[in-house]
Scaffold this active site. Structure first.
Site, PDB file in Angstrom:
ATOM      1  N   SER A 212      42.520  48.519  33.395  1.00  0.00           N
ATOM      2  CA  SER A 212      41.541  47.447  33.249  1.00  0.00           C
ATOM      3  C   SER A 212      41.795  46.366  34.292  1.00  0.00           C
ATOM      4  O   SER A 212      42.486  46.600  35.287  1.00  0.00           O
ATOM      5  CB  SER A 212      41.582  46.876  31.837  1.00  0.00           C
ATOM      6  OG  SER A 212      40.453  46.068  31.601  1.00  0.00           O
ATOM      7  N   ASN A 213      41.251  45.184  34.082  1.00  0.00           N
ATOM      8  CA  ASN A 213      41.422  44.083  35.036  1.00  0.00           C
ATOM      9  C   ASN A 213      41.521  42.769  34.267  1.00  0.00           C
ATOM     10  O   ASN A 213      41.473  42.763  33.036  1.00  0.00           O
ATOM     11  CB  ASN A 213      40.271  44.069  36.038  1.00  0.00           C
ATOM     12  CG  ASN A 213      38.930  43.991  35.325  1.00  0.00           C
ATOM     13  OD1 ASN A 213      38.638  43.010  34.655  1.00  0.00           O
ATOM     14  ND2 ASN A 213      38.125  45.034  35.447  1.00  0.00           N
ATOM     15  N   ARG A 214      41.651  41.677  34.984  1.00  0.00           N
ATOM     16  CA  ARG A 214      41.953  40.394  34.333  1.00  0.00           C
ATOM     17  C   ARG A 214      40.728  39.667  33.777  1.00  0.00           C
ATOM     18  O   ARG A 214      40.844  38.549  33.294  1.00  0.00           O
ATOM     19  CB  ARG A 214      42.645  39.466  35.335  1.00  0.00           C
ATOM     20  CG  ARG A 214      44.011  39.939  35.744  1.00  0.00           C
ATOM     21  CD  ARG A 214      44.650  38.909  36.667  1.00  0.00           C
ATOM     22  NE  ARG A 214      45.880  39.404  37.223  1.00  0.00           N
ATOM     23  CZ  ARG A 214      47.046  39.388  36.579  1.00  0.00           C
ATOM     24  NH1 ARG A 214      47.122  38.910  35.353  1.00  0.00           N
ATOM     25  NH2 ARG A 214      48.120  39.858  37.160  1.00  0.00           N
ATOM     26  N   SER A 215      39.565  40.255  33.837  1.00  0.00           N
ATOM     27  CA  SER A 215      38.371  39.551  33.351  1.00  0.00           C
ATOM     28  C   SER A 215      38.494  39.247  31.856  1.00  0.00           C
ATOM     29  O   SER A 215      38.839  40.114  31.057  1.00  0.00           O
ATOM     30  CB  SER A 215      37.138  40.420  33.597  1.00  0.00           C
ATOM     31  OG  SER A 215      36.035  39.876  32.902  1.00  0.00           O
TER      32      SER A 215
END
Ligand code: CTP
Length: 405
Positions: A212-215
């Site tokens: 995933s990512n930091r959003s």
């Protein structure tokens, strides 16, 4: 900015009835007054046993109506309030008051105002579990819903009796959120359907792990809230569960493919599509059926290209240019250069370039620093602002650009 907050300058009649949850009405009055609402509090005699009228007078800077026959400029006070109200909120609403409202009785300032006003109403019931579940109360609630009242459903939790059960009043923030929804109905996006994506997608590696990512999803959430507050019908397609917002459809997704399916499903109905989600560009090529075990050694993670929601939505809307599409460009360097390149490549209506490397801006923060690139090549550069304000500025652009929305 005028018209941003649907509460500002609006008349809110707040009816307080005799429940221990009356103290929570003080938080509601305070929040609405701080947002610029003109809050007129009406109290039943029983309510004044729990909280003093002075508390509300101090919070709202307006007189509180406790007496059916008090005059205000030679008119009966509760009648004045019932005529000026843009919305009537009864919080807490006891079983007894709910029964009175259903029957149309009018022997205290709250029930009399409810009977005479034309304003839409919201109830926040608060009572002991047996009273709430009693068929009499449920029938009255149904009657009131049928007449157009909204209900902030009570929740399960600690009750004044010491027991735990259903009947606890909804939290003040939730009641205030529904007031926003109600007052926003006449806003400048009334009649429009806005679909917003939010959050980082989660691309599974095995049943317990994902890429995933930091959003955080906060920007998309703020856009959904702002659009709802301006009267739009909103669908929020989100990977994250942020505090729920009243009056919108929420579609929970995890993977980019699910997000793509949800977006394409709604595409024909949408007037505006805001793609604020951080969609993973790559996903694991293989999804392991079982959890990868340490004893099997370091796995080799092979990635493949993910679906692109923006490109598919753009292709599917065809030449009609409906919905109006807003894309986000999250950048850590060369913000404008990269965003211009993306604007040219994507061929959509508005690109919001997001500086995610700037301290205090972007992922996870409540603030954001964006530059908007519009058709025709000109730009709107905004300072670092709360995400809810960025959301309103973005919607201003959508409205200004979109004679077609
Ligand atoms: N987006 C999308 N599907 C993807 C990737 C991105 O729909 N697989 C959308 C995002 O929701 C966002 C926009 O496209 O509105 C831009 O995402 P971004 O990652 O900035 O663009 P990319 O073209 O992936 O560029 P980069 O090489 O910087 O990742």
């Amino acid at each position: 900015m005028p018209g941003r907050n649907p509460v500002e300058g609006r008349h809110i009649a707040l009816g307080v009835t005799g429940s221990i949850a009356a103290y929570k009405a003080a938080a509601i009055a305070s929040a609405l007054a701080q947002e610029g609402g003109l809050v007129d509090v009406l109290m039943t005699p029983q309510a004044t046993q729990f909280v003093a009228p002075l508390t509300f007078e101090a919070l709202t800077h307006r007189p509180v109506v406790t007496d059916m026959f008090r005059l205000s400029n030679s008119e009966i006070s509760h009648v004045v309030v019932s005529h000026s109200a843009d919305v009537l909120v009864v919080a807490p609403a006891t079983a007894h008051t709910i029964a009175k409202l259903a029957l149309g009785l009018a022997d205290d300032p709250v029930s009399a105002t409810a009977l005479s006003t034309r304003a839409p109403g919201l109830l926040a019931p608060a009572m002991e579990t047996g009273m709430w579940q009693n068929p009499a109360t449920q029938a009255h609630i149904q009657t009131l819903r049928d007449r157009g009242w909204l209900v902030a459903d009570p929740v399960s939790g600690h009750l004044a009796s010491g027991a735990t059960g259903e009947g606890r009043m909804a939290e003040p923030e939730q009641v205030v959120d529904i007031v926003h929804q109600m007052l926003g109905r006449s806003g400048d996006l009334a009649g429009r359907h806005i679909v917003v994506t939010a959050g980082g997608t989660r691309e599974p590696i095995d049943p317990v792990r994902y890429l995933s990512n930091r959003s955080s999803g906060k920007m998309g959430h703020a856009i959904a809230e702002a659009a709802r507050d301006r009267g739009a019908a909103v669908t929020l397609i989100a990977t994250v569960a942020l505090p729920p917002l009243a009056g919108m459809e929420v579609v929970a997704v995890e993977r980019a493919e699910e997000m793509r399916d949800a977006v394409l499903h709604l595409l024909n109905r949408a007037d505006v599509l805001v793609l604020a989600a951080a969609v993973a560009d790559f996903r694991p090529a293989q999804l392991a059926d079982q959890k990868l075990k340490r004893r099997d050694g370091v796995p080799e993670l092979v990635l493949s290209t993910n679906v692109n929601v923006l490109e598919e939505a753009k292709a599917q809307r065809g030449a009609a240019r409906k919905p109006f599409i807003v894309g986000f460009a999250a950048e850590t360097e060369n913000l404008l250069g990269n965003a211009r390149e993306k604007f040219a490549k994507w061929g959509i209506d508005l690109v919001v370039a997001n500086d995610v490397a700037l301290e205090g801006s972007g992922f996870g923060s409540d603030l954001n620093k964006v530059t908007m690139l519009r058709i025709g090549g000109d730009m709107v550069d905004l300072p670092l602002l709360p995400k809810i304000e960025v959301a309103h500025r973005l919607l201003d652009e959508v409205i200004a650009l979109g004679s077609k929305v």
